[in-house]
Write an enzyme that holds these catalytic residues in place. Structure first.
Site, PDB file in Angstrom:
ATOM      1  N   ASN A   7       0.863  -1.180   0.000  1.00 35.84           N
ATOM      2  CA  ASN A   7       0.000   0.000   0.000  1.00 35.84           C
ATOM      3  C   ASN A   7       0.902   1.234   0.000  1.00 35.84           C
ATOM      4  O   ASN A   7       1.483   1.588   1.028  1.00 35.84           O
ATOM      5  CB  ASN A   7      -0.882  -0.041   1.257  1.00 35.84           C
ATOM      6  CG  ASN A   7      -1.834   1.139   1.336  1.00 35.84           C
ATOM      7  OD1 ASN A   7      -1.783   2.053   0.517  1.00 35.84           O
ATOM      8  ND2 ASN A   7      -2.702   1.125   2.341  1.00 35.84           N
ATOM      9  N   ARG A  91      -2.743  -1.999  -3.284  1.00 39.11           N
ATOM     10  CA  ARG A  91      -3.921  -1.160  -3.096  1.00 39.11           C
ATOM     11  C   ARG A  91      -3.799   0.011  -4.065  1.00 39.11           C
ATOM     12  O   ARG A  91      -2.778   0.700  -4.096  1.00 39.11           O
ATOM     13  CB  ARG A  91      -3.965  -0.631  -1.669  1.00 39.11           C
ATOM     14  CG  ARG A  91      -5.082   0.345  -1.487  1.00 39.11           C
ATOM     15  CD  ARG A  91      -5.003   1.045  -0.190  1.00 39.11           C
ATOM     16  NE  ARG A  91      -6.093   1.990  -0.086  1.00 39.11           N
ATOM     17  CZ  ARG A  91      -6.009   3.125   0.577  1.00 39.11           C
ATOM     18  NH1 ARG A  91      -4.908   3.456   1.201  1.00 39.11           N
ATOM     19  NH2 ARG A  91      -7.033   3.919   0.632  1.00 39.11           N
ATOM     20  N   HIS A 180     -12.814   3.442   0.391  1.00 40.01           N
ATOM     21  CA  HIS A 180     -12.812   2.344   1.380  1.00 40.01           C
ATOM     22  C   HIS A 180     -13.444   1.084   0.779  1.00 40.01           C
ATOM     23  O   HIS A 180     -14.032   0.285   1.489  1.00 40.01           O
ATOM     24  CB  HIS A 180     -13.610   2.693   2.664  1.00 40.01           C
ATOM     25  CG  HIS A 180     -13.034   3.808   3.475  1.00 40.01           C
ATOM     26  ND1 HIS A 180     -13.819   4.820   3.974  1.00 40.01           N
ATOM     27  CD2 HIS A 180     -11.781   4.059   3.900  1.00 40.01           C
ATOM     28  CE1 HIS A 180     -13.061   5.653   4.661  1.00 40.01           C
ATOM     29  NE2 HIS A 180     -11.818   5.215   4.631  1.00 40.01           N
ATOM     30  N   ARG A 241     -12.111  15.775   8.237  1.00 39.86           N
ATOM     31  CA  ARG A 241     -12.896  16.182   7.056  1.00 39.86           C
ATOM     32  C   ARG A 241     -14.326  16.516   7.447  1.00 39.86           C
ATOM     33  O   ARG A 241     -14.918  15.841   8.295  1.00 39.86           O
ATOM     34  CB  ARG A 241     -12.922  15.066   6.013  1.00 39.86           C
ATOM     35  CG  ARG A 241     -11.602  14.828   5.352  1.00 39.86           C
ATOM     36  CD  ARG A 241     -11.741  13.763   4.261  1.00 39.86           C
ATOM     37  NE  ARG A 241     -10.479  13.070   4.110  1.00 39.86           N
ATOM     38  CZ  ARG A 241     -10.356  11.746   4.027  1.00 39.86           C
ATOM     39  NH1 ARG A 241     -11.405  10.967   4.060  1.00 39.86           N
ATOM     40  NH2 ARG A 241      -9.168  11.216   3.908  1.00 39.86           N
ATOM     41  N   GLU A 386      -8.455  -4.844   5.106  1.00 38.42           N
ATOM     42  CA  GLU A 386      -8.282  -4.473   3.695  1.00 38.42           C
ATOM     43  C   GLU A 386      -7.138  -5.264   3.060  1.00 38.42           C
ATOM     44  O   GLU A 386      -7.225  -5.661   1.906  1.00 38.42           O
ATOM     45  CB  GLU A 386      -8.032  -2.963   3.594  1.00 38.42           C
ATOM     46  CG  GLU A 386      -9.316  -2.188   3.885  1.00 38.42           C
ATOM     47  CD  GLU A 386      -9.117  -0.739   4.269  1.00 38.42           C
ATOM     48  OE1 GLU A 386      -8.546  -0.498   5.350  1.00 38.42           O
ATOM     49  OE2 GLU A 386      -9.535   0.142   3.516  1.00 38.42           O
TER      50      GLU A 386
END
Ligand code: ADP
Length: 403
Positions: A7, A91, A180, A241, A386
């Site tokens: 990743n 990823r 995601h 955010r 993940e």
């Protein structure tokens, strides 16, 4: 069968080797400050002390070479040679509209990723660098890509189109993508498996509540809707955010504070969310909860707003699917925050017949059914994985190649 999962960020690289026969993580590590002074690699093998390599890494190629030397190190490594790795799973943040599932990476895929760079200017170039570094360092190994955006490709136009001039979609691919994806895909399928739900028809809502947060609705594992949009800024209140705001705020604040578009986007991405609402106390939910307990009203409001927004999305997604069989909580907050899980369900979801069992819910980071036996909707705590999803997809791609 062993899969190396990579990743890559612009200055970092996370990796894991997973033995897929028993899903065991043999090692994991993090390379930090690639291309910046003071770069280092931290390699972790379960049950052993961390192994740290401090060495200048001018680029991702050097970082991958050091990962290879760490994983094959006679003392700290977990394999004798990289020949033992069967595939590399990467990823990839943005696959645009081209990738609705994980793929074997070839020149054509890399070209398509380069064409998506405008959609993820920080992430996609780093992902491509990581892929190319692995191709060079381990020639001939299959490299597979799992896209954050692939899950959202299940959405229909009514869910993914913005009410903007259609030329923006036709000419620039402006639409809702969702992120995601590996997490929503993994958790929704795991819920179907664990809950013994109908693999074709199960209506599942996944609340991925971490520092970045998003929520998805899926039927039979196919995405119906998800809360992030063209970028990860849309949707829930997050660590830093804002999630949904009235776009008109941007012009108003730009005028008041003398900001330009980059300045206001920086505020919405990095200075908002619970960090902003708490007056700068923290983006970490643990700090916000502590301050709220001590009476800080901004933190109380931030937490209540966060839970309220999650509940509103759940309500919207129950309507979108005309029902729900299972609701899952995952990621840092979803897996660890007992009170947040309980309050979202108790305060807002009673009308659905959701009932939380307090004893079952008193758990962190472990696959658990947290609803009562007579709850009309199953509610799960399901830790996301993940990396495992990326590795599982690589195994699937290899087995399809062999057919
Ligand atoms: P990301 O991958 O998006 O960076 P994570 O999924 O790792 O985020 O989640 C990180 C968040 O999880 C942090 O904001 C942290 O506050 C929260 N978290 C971790 N443990 C707890 C806990 N016990 N209670 C509340 N929040 C927690």
């Amino acid at each position: 069968m062993k899969v190396l999962v990579i990743n890559c960020g612009s200055s970092s690289l996370k990796y894991q080797i997973i033995e897929m026969d028993n899903k065991e993580v043999l090692c994991k590590g993090l390379v930090e400050r690639i291309g910046i002074e003071g770069s280092q690699l931290t390699h972790k093998v379960p049950g052993k002390d961390n192994y740290v390599i401090k060495e200048e890494m001018k680029d991702h190629q050097k970082a991958v070479e050091l990962v290879m030397s760490a994983i094959t190190d006679p003392e700290h490594g977990v394999i004798k040679s990289v020949d033992e790795i069967d595939a590399i799973g990467h990823r990839v943040v943005h696959g645009g509209q081209k990738f609705a599932k994980s793929v074997l990476i070839d020149e054509e895929v890399k070209d398509a990723l380069r064409r998506c760079t405008d959609l993820a200017p920080l992430h996609n170039p780093a992902n491509i660098l990581g892929i190319e570094a692995c191709e060079k360092a381990m020639p001939g190994k299959p490299n597979c890509g799992t896209f954050d955006t692939a899950f959202g490709m299940g959405m229909e136009p009514k869910a993914y189109l913005y009410a903007l001039p259609i030329e923006y979609y036709n000419d620039y691919e402006v639409r809702r993508y969702g992120f995601h994806g590996a997490s929503h895909d993994y958790v929704s399928h795991r819920a179907i498996e664990l809950g013994g739900l109908d693999p074709e028809k199960a209506k599942v809502i996944v609340c991925h509540l971490g520092n970045g947060a998003s929520i998805s609705a899926s039927i039979g594992g196919k995405c119906v809707d998800t809360s992030m949009g063209l970028t990860p800024l849309e949707g829930l209140i997050m660590g830093t955010r804002s999630g949904n705001v009235d776009p008109g705020i941007m012009q108003y604040i730009c005028n008041k504070e003398g900001l330009d578009i980059n300045g206001i986007l920086n505020v919405l991405n990095k200075k908002s969310g619970v960090l902003g609402m708490s007056g700068g106390i923290s983006s970490d939910f643990r700090d916000i909860e502590k301050a709220a307990e001590e009476g800080n009203q901004d933190c109380v409001n931030a937490l209540e707003a966060f839970r309220y927004r999650v509940a509103k999305y759940i309500g919207a997604y129950v309507a979108a699917m005309n029902g729900v069989d299972c609701i899952c909580f995952t990621a840092g907050v979803g897996e660890n925050d007992i009170a947040t899980r309980k309050l979202i369900c108790d305060e807002y979801l009673g009308y659905l017949g959701v009932k939380i069992d307090d004893e079952r819910n008193n758990v962190r980071g472990k696959e658990t059914l947290i609803s009562t036996d007579d709850s009309k909707v199953k509610v799960y705590l399901l830790p996301t994985d993940e990396e495992l999803k990326i590795a599982m997809d690589a195994v699937k791609i290899l087995s399809e190649l062999k057919k």
